[in-house]
Design an enzyme around this catalytic site. Structure first.
Site, PDB file in Angstrom:
ATOM      1  CD  GLU B  49      -3.006  -0.800   2.368  1.00 19.39           C
ATOM      2  OE1 GLU B  49      -3.866  -1.680   2.497  1.00 19.39           O
ATOM      3  OE2 GLU B  49      -2.837   0.118   3.202  1.00 19.39           O
ATOM      4  CG  ASP B  60      -3.308   8.680   7.782  1.00 20.52           C
ATOM      5  OD1 ASP B  60      -3.260   7.449   7.977  1.00 20.52           O
ATOM      6  OD2 ASP B  60      -3.558   9.192   6.672  1.00 20.52           O
TER       7      ASP B  60
END
Lengths: 392, 262
Positions: B49, B60
Site C-alpha cells: 500500500e 491518520d
C-alpha cells in the site's frame, strides 16, 4: 455522489467509515428532537434565561448618517451570552448531546468564540469538555483560552499544519474517531459532513427569524439587504436562510480578503476558491492544482479558514447571495468606525460585514434598509488591534 | 481475478495470512522510498500500500501525518506518485494499492485518475475519506479499468452495513481494528476477535485484511488465530524509517512480521 445532505452539487458525507454510524445517529436524533416539543421548549428556555435572547435589532443612527444612504440596523449577536452568535448553535447541539446520552463534548475553535460557547454549555449542563485550538490562534486569542479553562474545559494546542482552525478541525475529527462512543463532536460552523451544515443552519436561523419579526415591528417591512461575515458561514446562513424565499431581500456575505486577494494571503474561499472536497463536504475551497489545501490568512481568526459551508457555495452558484472580499485593513477601519460612532466594538470578524455594508449603504436610497449581523463583540480582539498601534 | 485477490489466494494456499505493507510515497525522499518498498517486497510483503501524501490526512495518526507532510515538502504530488509506481513496476510485480484522500482524485477527475493509475500499474485504490455512499462513481470507473476499489469497515459498522461494504469492495475488505486513527498501539483488544468474526461472516469469500494499530509479530500472531486473511502494517514500519533505520533493518522487521503470518 450521493443525494444525502446536498445543496445542488455541494455538501455530502465525505468521511471515514468509522464515523458514518455516528453521523447517521446524529441525523436521526436531531430530526426527532426537532419535532419534540419538550426539547424545543428546553432550548427556548436556555435561549431566554441563560443566553439573553432575543438580541436587539438596533437602528444605528449615526452610522446611517455618516454613510448617507440606506438605514442601517445592527442585529446584536454580540450581546448573546458568551459574546457571539456561537451560543445559538452550541446550546442546541449540547442539549442534543445530552439527549443522546453522550457525556463528553469536543469542539474545534478558531477565534475561541465557539470554544468558549462550548465550554459554557458543558459547564451549565455538567458535561466533560475538550477544545482543539491551533497554536497560532491560542497566541492571538489568549483571553478566550483563559475563559475556556476558567469554565473547566481542557484546551489542546494544535501544533500541526498551519496551526489554525483547519488543523484544529482535523485534530477534533481524530479525537472523535477514537471516542465516538461517548463523545459528541460539537461542530462550530455550517460546514463539515451532513448533517452538520443543516443542524448548524437550523440552530442559527434564530438570528434571521428574529430580524424578520423585529424589523416588521420597527419598520413594518422586510429588509432590502442582509450583510454578514463568512468564514465557515454559520452566522451568515442563520441570517440569510429565513429570507431565502423573499425575492426582494438581497444578501451579501463578507469574506476575509486578508492582505488582498492578489497577494494569495487571504481567506476569500467563495470569491477566489475552486470546488473541492475538504473536511467532510464538497464546497469551494482554497487549494492548489493538485488538490492540496492552501493555508488561509485573515486578521480575524474566526474567518481564517480555507473552506466554507456547502450551502453558501450553492447560494453563490445560483446567485441568490453575493460574496465579496474585505481586507484586513478595511475591516480594521470598520472596527474603529463602529466603535467611535455607535459605542459598539464589533469582533474583527463582524467588522468585515460592517465594512461591506457601509459601502453598499452609501449607494442605496434613504428609504432602503440594510441589516448587518454583528456576529460577536470585539473585546477578544483588543490586544490584536492595540498591538497594531492604530489607537493612541 | 485481480492480482490482489491472487496474492491473497496464494498466501492462503501456503497456509498463512497475507502481509500488506504501507509506506508513504516520497518519504524520506523519492529514491529512498523506492528502495524501502523493494526491500519490503523482498522481505515478504504480499501487497504494497503506497500512501499518497495529502495536506490534511484526518484519518491518520502522528507517524503518517509526519511522513506525508515531509513527502509533500519534497514535492511528492499525486502525479509523482504515479510515476513512482511506474518505476517500481520495472523491478517488481507485487500488487500495488494507492491509499490517500479524495480531493486530489477529484481535482484530476475520477475517470482520468483511475485511467492514469491503471496505466501506471496500480492494482487498487483506498480512499480514506470517501464513504460508501459517495464512492459509487469512482467504483464505476475502477471497474472499467479493472482497478480494485477497496472499502474500509470499522467496529462501528453494523452487521447489515458490513455486508454492504463487503459486497461493494473488491480486492479485499479493509477492516479497521479499532476506533481511532492509524498508528501503533501496545495492546490488541479482545474485541478484535469478535469484530473479525463479524467481518468474515459478512464477507464470505472476500478476504478480510485487518489494519490500524498492528505493531508487532505478536499482534500478527493473534490476528492469524482470530482468522484474519491479511494484516496491514504501516505506522510501525514507517516509524523505523523515521528513526533512521535503513532498508536492510526495516526488511528484517518485515521478515519477522511475515514469519508471524503463518
Amino acid at each position: 455522489m450521493s443525494g444525502k445532505g446536498r445543496y445542488g452539487e455541494f455538501g455530502g458525507q465525505y468521511v471515514p467509515e468509522v464515523l458514518m454510524h455516528a453521523l447517521e445517529e446524529l441525523e436521526t436524533e436531531y430530526m426527532l428532537s426537532k419535532n419534540d416539543k419538550r426539547f424545543q421548549e428546553e432550548l427556548r428556555w436556555y435561549h431566554v434565561n441563560y443566553g439573553g435572547r432575543e438580541t436587539p435589532l438596533y437602528f444605528a443612527r449615526r452610522l446611517t448618517e455618516m454613510c448617507g444612504g440606506a438605514k442601517i440596523y445592527l442585529k446584536r449577536e454580540d450581546l448573546c451570552h458568551g459574546g457571539a452568535h456561537k451560543f445559538n448553535n452550541v446550546m442546541g447541539q449540547a442539549l442534543l448531546a445530552k439527549r443522546m446520552g453522550k457525556t463528553r463534548l469536543i469542539a474545534e475553535t478558531g477565534a475561541g468564540q465557539h470554544g468558549t460557547a462550548t465550554a459554557m454549555a458543558a459547564a451549565v449542563l455538567g458535561m466533560e469538555c475538550e477544545i482543539y485550538m491551533g497554536a497560532e490562534d491560542v497566541k492571538r486569542q489568549r483571553m478566550n483560552v483563559f475563559r475556556m479553562r476558567l469554565m473547566g474545559a481542557k484546551v489542546n494546542e494544535v501544533q500541526i499544519g498551519s496551526r489554525t482552525l483547519k488543523d484544529a478541525i482535523n485534530e477534533a475529527f481524530r479525537d472523535w474517531v477514537a471516542s465516538v462512543e461517548n463523545t459528541f463532536y460539537l461542530f462550530g460552523t455550517a460546514a463539515g459532513p451532513h448533517p452538520y451544515p443543516m443542524i448548524v443552519r437550523d440552530l442559527q436561523s434564530v438570528i434571521g427569524k428574529e430580524i424578520r419579526a423585529q424589523l416588521k415591528e420597527q419598520e413594518g417591512r422586510l429588509p432590502d439587504l442582509l450583510v454578514a461575515c463568512v468564514g465557515g458561514g454559520s452566522n451568515a446562513i442563520g441570517t440569510f436562510h429565513p429570507f431565502l424565499k423573499d425575492k426582494t431581500v438581497r444578501m451579501l456575505g463578507a469574506e476575509a480578503a486578508g492582505c488582498g486577494i492578489a497577494t494569495g494571503k487571504h481567506s476569500a474561499t467563495l470569491s477566489a476558491g475552486t470546488i473541492g472536497v475538504f473536511q467532510g463536504s464538497k464546497s469551494y475551497l482554497l487549494q492548489d492544482k493538485d488538490g492540496m489545501i492552501n493555508e488561509a490568512h485573515s486578521i480575524a481568526a474566526g474567518l481564517d479558514y480555507p473552506g466554507v459551508g456547502p450551502e453558501h457555495s450553492f447560494l453563490k452558484d445560483v446567485r441568490r447571495a453575493e460574496y465579496i472580499g474585505v481586507t484586513d485593513e478595511q475591516a480594521l477601519e470598520a472596527f474603529v468606525t463602529l466603535s467611535r460612532l455607535e459605542g459598539i466594538i464589533p469582533a474583527l470578524e463582524s467588522s468585515h460585514a460592517v465594512y461591506a455594508a457601509m459601502q453598499r449603504a452609501r449607494e442605496m436610497r434613504k428609504d432602503e434598509i440594510v441589516v448587518i449581523t454583528i456576529s460577536g463583540r470585539g473585546d477578544k480582539d483588543l490586544e490584536t488591534v492595540h498591538g497594531l498601534g492604530l489607537i493612541r | 481475478m485481480s492480482e490482489i485477490r491472487n496474492a491473497f489466494k496464494k498466501a492462503r494456499s501456503e497456509g498463512r495470512c497475507a502481509l500488506v505493507v504501507y509506506l508513504t510515497a516520497g518519504y524520506p525522499d523519492r529514491e529512498s522510498s523506492l528502495e524501502y518498498m523493494l526491500s519490503c517486497v523482498k522481505a515478504g510483503a504480499d501487497v504494497l500500500e503506497i500512501g499518497v501524501p495529502f495536506t490534511d490526512p484526518l484519518a491518520d495518526g502522528p507517524v503518517i501525518q509526519a511522513t506525508s507532510a515531509a513527502a509533500l515538502k519534497n514535492g511528492m504530488r499525486p502525479g509523482n506518485v504515479l510515476d513512482l509506481v511506474k518505476e517500481l513496476r520495472r523491478s517488481t510485480k507485487v500488487p500495488v494499492v494507492l491509499m490517500g484522500y479524495y480531493n486530489p482524485i477529484f481535482q484530476i477527475g475520477e475517470a482520468e485518475f483511475v485511467k492514469r493509475a491503471a496505466e501506471s500499474g496500480v492494482d487498487g485504490l483506498i480512499v480514506a475519506d470517501l464513504s460508501l455512499e459517495e464512492s459509487k462513481d469512482l467504483m464505476k470507473h475502477c471497474r472499467k479499468r479493472q482497478v480494485d476499489l477497496i472499502q474500509l469497515a470499522a467496529p462501528t459498522s453494523g452487521d447489515e452495513r458490513m455486508r454492504e461494504l463487503a459486497e461493494a469492495t473488491s480486492g479485499y475488505l479493509y477492516l479497521v481494528s479499532r476506533l481511532g486513527t492509524t498508528g501503533q498501539s501496545k495492546e490488541m483488544s479482545d474485541d478484535v476477535e469478535l469484530l473479525i468474526k463479524r467481518a468474515k461472516t459478512a464477507a464470505g469469500d472476500m478476504p478480510v485484511a485487518v489494519g490500524f494499530g498492528i505493531s508487532s509479530p505478536s499482534h500478527v500472531k493473534r490476528l492469524v488465530e482470530f482468522g484474519a486473511d491479511g494484516v496491514i502494517i504501516g505506522s510501525s514500519i514507517l516509524k523505523k524509517v523515521v528513526e533512521g533505520d535503513g532498508p536492510e533493518k526495516v526488511a528484517s522487521f518485515v521478515r519477522g512480521l511475515r514469519e508471524a503470518c503463518k
